[in-house]
Design an enzyme around this catalytic site. Structure first.
Site, PDB file in Angstrom:
ATOM      1  N   CYS A  55       0.715  -1.173   0.126  1.00  0.00           N
ATOM      2  CA  CYS A  55       0.042  -0.064  -0.016  1.00  0.00           C
ATOM      3  C   CYS A  55       0.731   1.327  -0.031  1.00  0.00           C
ATOM      4  CB  CYS A  55      -0.901  -0.039   1.222  1.00  0.00           C
ATOM      5  SG  CYS A  55      -2.219  -1.272   1.057  1.00  0.00           S
ATOM      6  N   ARG A 126       5.401  -9.504   1.469  1.00  0.00           N
ATOM      7  CA  ARG A 126       5.406  -8.566   0.229  1.00  0.00           C
ATOM      8  C   ARG A 126       6.112  -7.311   0.412  1.00  0.00           C
ATOM      9  NH1 ARG A 126      -0.874  -8.490  -1.247  1.00  0.00           N
ATOM     10  NH2 ARG A 126      -0.905  -8.638   1.296  1.00  0.00           N
TER      11      ARG A 126
END
Length: 220
Positions: A55, A126
């Site tokens: 994000c 990630r």
């Protein structure tokens, strides 16, 4: 709105990360400075650290791409990204420099890394910037021992061909330790539990500011 929210957080963290780089050169403790600054009622309380995941570290690029489509080339957005993307490698380099200052052999040295997920109390790998620290230290032919109670060992080994432990190996002490993720399990350690993994003159690079000050950690 979501892209702007995450980009704002990215830039605020980039600002304090740049402060951390400057204060490291000035031998000033960044967290002490921020604690004093936060006594001002309207100070925004951001801490330096690793910005990974899917994000905050990605959304600024969406905004940049849209801006470029419209003919505008943003400077501030990408400057923040450059700073945050480089922090993992910078931390690794600072650790190597500190080892050299103390006369500790670099090639072949064992380093304990506490945490590899991209954020606290998560198994998610990630875009983890802790992995950038690991890769930088490996470039100096150092042996990395990784402990993370959340990351799936089989998933990590498939990705990087490196074994990972849930906790530090018992009855083993380390001269060099990097605290890269503030999992609750690490935060809750007592002074005695920290001492069990450390040699008497260990270097502790405390990226997250969770190590007791009595152990004289290097804080980001």
């Amino acid at each position: 709105s979501k892209v702007i929210e995450n980009t704002q957080r990215d830039l605020n963290i980039a600002f304090v990360n740049e402060l951390a780089v400057i204060f490291r050169l000035l031998t000033i403790d960044t967290l002490d400075v921020l604690a004093a600054a936060s006594t001002k009622w309207n100070f925004l309380d951001f801490r330096p650290g690793l910005v990974g995941g899917h994000c905050i570290s990605v959304d600024p690029y969406y905004l940049t791409a849209k801006a470029e489509e419209a003919g505008y080339y943003p400077d501030v957005l990408l400057a923040g990204r450059r700073i945050n993307d480089g922090m993992g490698a910078w931390i690794g380099e600072q650790l190597v420099l500190e080892m050299a200052r103390r006369g500790i052999s670099i090639v072949g040295s064992e380093v304990l890394m506490l945490g590899l997920a991209f954020k606290n109390n998560s198994h998610d790998l990630r875009n983890s910037k802790a992995i950038d620290i690991m890769k930088t230290l490996e470039e100096y032919s150092m042996k990395i021992v990784i402990a993370d109670p959340y990351v799936d060992p089989s998933e990590f080994k498939d990705l990087y061909e490196i074994s990972i432990l849930k906790y530090p190996p018992p009855n083993k002490r380390f001269r060099v330790v990097v605290v890269s993720v503030a999992h609750n399990e690490f935060i809750d350690w007592s002074l005695e539990e920290w001492s069990e993994i450390l040699e008497s003159d260990s270097i502790i690079f405390d990226v997250k500011g969770i190590v007791p000050r009595t152990l004289n950690p290097i804080r980001l």
